[in-house]
Design an enzyme around this catalytic site. Structure first.
Site, mmCIF file in Angstrom:
data_model
loop_
_atom_site.group_PDB
_atom_site.id
_atom_site.type_symbol
_atom_site.label_atom_id
_atom_site.label_comp_id
_atom_site.label_asym_id
_atom_site.label_seq_id
_atom_site.Cartn_x
_atom_site.Cartn_y
_atom_site.Cartn_z
ATOM 1 N N CYS A 2 0.844 -1.201 0.000
ATOM 2 C CA CYS A 2 0.000 0.000 0.000
ATOM 3 C C CYS A 2 0.878 1.249 0.000
ATOM 4 C CB CYS A 2 -0.865 0.010 1.254
ATOM 5 S SG CYS A 2 -1.704 -1.539 1.540
ATOM 6 N N ARG A 27 3.539 1.395 -6.763
ATOM 7 C CA ARG A 27 3.548 0.321 -5.760
ATOM 8 C C ARG A 27 2.407 -0.661 -5.977
ATOM 9 N NH1 ARG A 27 6.490 2.281 -1.176
ATOM 10 N NH2 ARG A 27 5.309 1.070 0.303
ATOM 11 N N TRP A 75 -3.276 -2.294 -1.428
ATOM 12 C CA TRP A 75 -2.943 -3.525 -2.147
ATOM 13 C C TRP A 75 -3.468 -4.648 -1.263
ATOM 14 C CZ3 TRP A 75 -0.437 -4.610 -6.816
ATOM 15 C CH2 TRP A 75 -0.083 -5.938 -7.023
ATOM 16 N N GLU A 477 15.176 -21.278 -13.915
ATOM 17 C CA GLU A 477 14.826 -19.879 -13.662
ATOM 18 C C GLU A 477 16.037 -18.968 -13.842
ATOM 19 O OE1 GLU A 477 12.236 -18.259 -13.540
ATOM 20 O OE2 GLU A 477 12.819 -16.369 -12.577
ATOM 21 N N GLU A 484 16.375 -13.333 -20.571
ATOM 22 C CA GLU A 484 15.410 -12.228 -20.679
ATOM 23 C C GLU A 484 16.073 -10.875 -20.749
ATOM 24 O OE1 GLU A 484 12.795 -13.337 -17.170
ATOM 25 O OE2 GLU A 484 11.360 -12.487 -18.561
HETATM 26 C C1 AGP Z 1 9.241 -13.955 -15.967
HETATM 27 O O1 AGP Z 1 10.497 -13.305 -15.762
HETATM 28 C C2 AGP Z 1 8.651 -13.606 -17.299
HETATM 29 N N1 AGP Z 1 8.400 -12.211 -17.345
HETATM 30 C C3 AGP Z 1 7.527 -14.499 -17.757
HETATM 31 O O2 AGP Z 1 8.083 -15.773 -17.959
HETATM 32 C C4 AGP Z 1 6.336 -14.672 -16.791
HETATM 33 O O3 AGP Z 1 6.726 -15.415 -15.674
HETATM 34 C C5 AGP Z 1 5.244 -15.456 -17.532
HETATM 35 O O4 AGP Z 1 4.824 -14.671 -18.626
HETATM 36 C C6 AGP Z 1 4.037 -15.787 -16.655
HETATM 37 O O5 AGP Z 1 3.461 -14.597 -16.203
HETATM 38 P P1 AGP Z 1 2.422 -14.681 -14.975
HETATM 39 O O6 AGP Z 1 3.180 -15.172 -13.799
HETATM 40 O O7 AGP Z 1 1.926 -13.269 -14.805
HETATM 41 O O8 AGP Z 1 1.326 -15.634 -15.364
#
Ligand code: AGP
Length: 601
Positions: A2, A27, A75, A477, A484
């Site tokens: 919030c 936020r 939030w 990950e 990315e």
């Molecule tokens: C994560 O770094 C990415 N931006 C992307 O993989 C994301 O996790 C995926 O698009 C799923 O999004 P969500 O968690 O909002 O469903």
């Protein structure tokens, strides 16, 4: 998280409050409200949704001339996003706004209700104003009533309270959630969750410490800690709003990596008791007939799901499969009612995940969402939701959302296993859960070491991120984070898979980030890394144990639980991706080709 703003002075209160809340929009929020105390009268407005709704609703309201004002963007953590749950919350003659989580609100609320207090909302925050007025009615001064109120609260809070009982004073308290006091030469006083709303108004600020509370009048600030007066230490306020929104970090992603410790604390708040894990959100869901869990998600959320599968099978003793939503949708899946369908989504709007959820609903399955945005499409559709409480995540590359998803799934695995997990094991899991926020604290020397060594990883023909068990989804990950934002090629692999083909790529230009936890299959992982090193692959080893075959080595802390090692190594892979991307001059927060929420398939 919030947002909070407050004002004392002769200026137009509504304008400052609304402009301040606008500055805090980043936020994230789902509702907003203000209250102005002037000439002994309190006027309050609250609206659902965007701030524009509040601007519109208060159009005819003006509030110049001496008075007090408080404003809040909410939030949701307890209670759906509704106007009744929006702040400020009112008593008979007082109004309060609150950021954080009052862990013991239920018992306070029950006691107040037994005394006849009527609650208008489902929130934890509302207990604050009723508790304050209870003490006032017991003949305490407003100052003593506020002090007694704060002493009763457990959890995280940044509080502003106004009352007709003291029409020239704003009461405040701060614990584990930011709150700043500001002032200028015109005897105006300001309060805020962060710097940015104060820029252009205050000239100097006090960053309150945990446990500090007190009250502000136009010509004085009374500050206390443990009932002892504290002399406020003022600092000059910076001038750059965007810099302030990033709290001084270079990127929102960097800020969000550093926020993981505090947001995970909020994720845990109110969900752990002496008996174990308490998830009020699930109290109406009957899991007794569930013998299987199917998880569906995309991207980083899919990696959180893969991590959870190990926990559900190891802790809850329930079979668990994880599917990528875009594949699940078209595979003609076999669905049955004894399977809990669990979707994970930061945004709650990912098209493939939403469509997978619709398929599960159509098959009359029990559905549960792990989500960061209340009132999103996925939350509205699922039978129940566990909110991850990460606050808004501005960086497109997900960090704190992932951390809070994993911790929420860990909580869920313990909750679903509470009838089978031995008491001793449950206690050690709870201990490790509660240890997580400190594991997520980023050490300066670790960040600096990663920044320095990142210069060696700007070229090459690709990266392997390798790990075993829960460190395999973490490897996936880590590879995704790097892809990315650096645009370099990276793959996550189970380290046991190297000899089944990938090792053919091994040479000095292949960079392997090896996750080598001491608490999980260390020797097995070590031998896989040695195979790569023997073929001259360049190894970046992350481990609590020295590994002399590594070309680069990041020493982690000896932990007693694999999940503690998981979160510590997660931080390192996030910062590694960030620092490589910085050296390559990429837009860390808005990487090319990516969107924060993929609402199309
Ligand atoms: C994560 O770094 C990415 N931006 C992307 O993989 C994301 O996790 C995926 O698009 C799923 O999004 P969500 O968690 O909002 O469903």
């Amino acid at each position: 998280m919030c947002g909070i703003v407050g004002y004392i002075g002769e200026g137009e209160k509504k304008e400052f409050l609304l402009s301040g809340l606008k500055e805090l929009e980043y936020r994230g929020y789902d509702s907003a409200g203000i209250a102005v105390l002037k000439d002994g009268h309190i006027t309050s407005y609250r609206t659902l949704g965007k701030l524009e709704n509040l601007v519109h609703k208060t159009e005819a309201f003006s509030s110049d001339g001496f008075g007090l004002g408080i404003g809040h963007t909410r939030w949701a953590t307890h209670g759906k996003p509704t106007e009744a749950n929006a702040h400020p919350h009112r008593g008979e003659f007082s109004y309060v706004i609150h950021n954080g989580i009052i862990e013991n609100y239920k018992e306070i609320k029950e006691n107040l209700q037994k005394e006849g207090v009527k609650f208008l909302s489902q929130t934890d925050s509302e207990v604050i104003v009723h508790l304050f007025e209870k003490f006032i009615k017991e003949e305490l001064s407003a100052q003593d009533a506020f002090k007694s109120t704060i002493e009763m609260l457990q959890g995280a809070y940044a509080i502003l309270l106004v009352t007709k009982d003291e029409p020239e004073t704003i009461f405040f308290a701060k614990n584990a959630v930011p709150l700043i006091l500001g002032q200028n030469a015109k005897e105006e006083k300001f309060m805020s969750s962060s710097d940015s709303p104060l820029i252009g108004y205050a000239t100097e600020v006090v960053y309150l410490e945990d446990g500090e509370y007190g009250w502000v009048k136009k010509d004085e600030i009374s500050l206390f800690m443990n009932e002892k007066p504290v002399i406020p230490t003022f600092a000059t306020l910076g001038r750059d709003k965007i810099y302030a929104q990033k709290d001084g970090f270079r990127f929102f992603m960097e800020k969000e990596i550093y926020e993981q410790s505090s947001v995970v604390s909020e994720t845990l708040m109110g969900r752990i008791s002496d008996e174990g894990v308490e998830l009020d959100e699930l109290k109406d869901i009957d899991f007794s007939d569930i013998d299987n869990i199917k998880i569906c998600a995309c991207g980083t959320s899919y990696h959180a799901g893969l991590t959870a599968a190990y926990l559900f099978e190891r802790l809850s003793k329930i079979r668990c499969q994880v599917e990528i939503a875009s594949e699940f949708r078209y595979k003609e899946p076999l669905l049955d009612k004894k399977t809990l369908f669990l979707v994970i989504s930061q945004s709650g709007e990912t098209a493939d995940t939403l469509e997978a959820l619709k398929m599960a609903k159509k098959a009359n399955m029990k559905t549960l969402a792990i989500c960061n945005v209340d009132n999103s499409s996925i939350v509205r559709l699922a039978d129940a939701t566990l909110l991850t409480r990460a606050g808004i995540e501005k960086g497109v590359a997900s960090t704190k959302a992932f951390a809070t998803q994993v911790i929420t799934l860990w909580l869920l695995s313990l909750y679903m296993g509470k009838k089978t997990i031995p008491a001793k094991k449950m206690q050690s899991e709870i201990k490790a859960l509660l240890h997580t926020p400190s594991v997520l604290h980023v050490e300066d020397n670790t960040h600096e070491k990663i920044r320095r060594l990142s210069k060696r990883y700007l070229h090459g023909h690709g990266f392997f991120f390798i790990g075993r068990d829960i460190f395999f989804p973490l490897a996936l990950e880590g590879a995704l984070k790097l892809k990315e934002i650096s645009y370099l090629h990276a793959e996550g692999y189970p380290s046991g898979e190297m000899k089944h083909g990938p090792i053919a790529l091994a040479d000095s230009e292949l960079f392997t980030v090896a996750l080598m936890p001491q608490t999980m299959l260390y020797e097995k992982t070590k031998s896989n890394v040695e195979e790569l090193s023997a073929r001259d692959a360049t190894i970046l080893a992350i481990s609590p144990k020295e590994f002399d075959l590594a070309d680069d080595f990041i020493k982690t802390t000896e932990q007693s639980h694999p999940m503690s090692e998981f979160f510590e190594m997660m931080i390192i892979t996030q910062i590694l991706a960030l620092e490589i991307a910085v050296r390559l001059g990429n837009d860390v927060d808005m990487p090319r080709n990516l969107a924060k929420s993929v609402t199309v398939e």
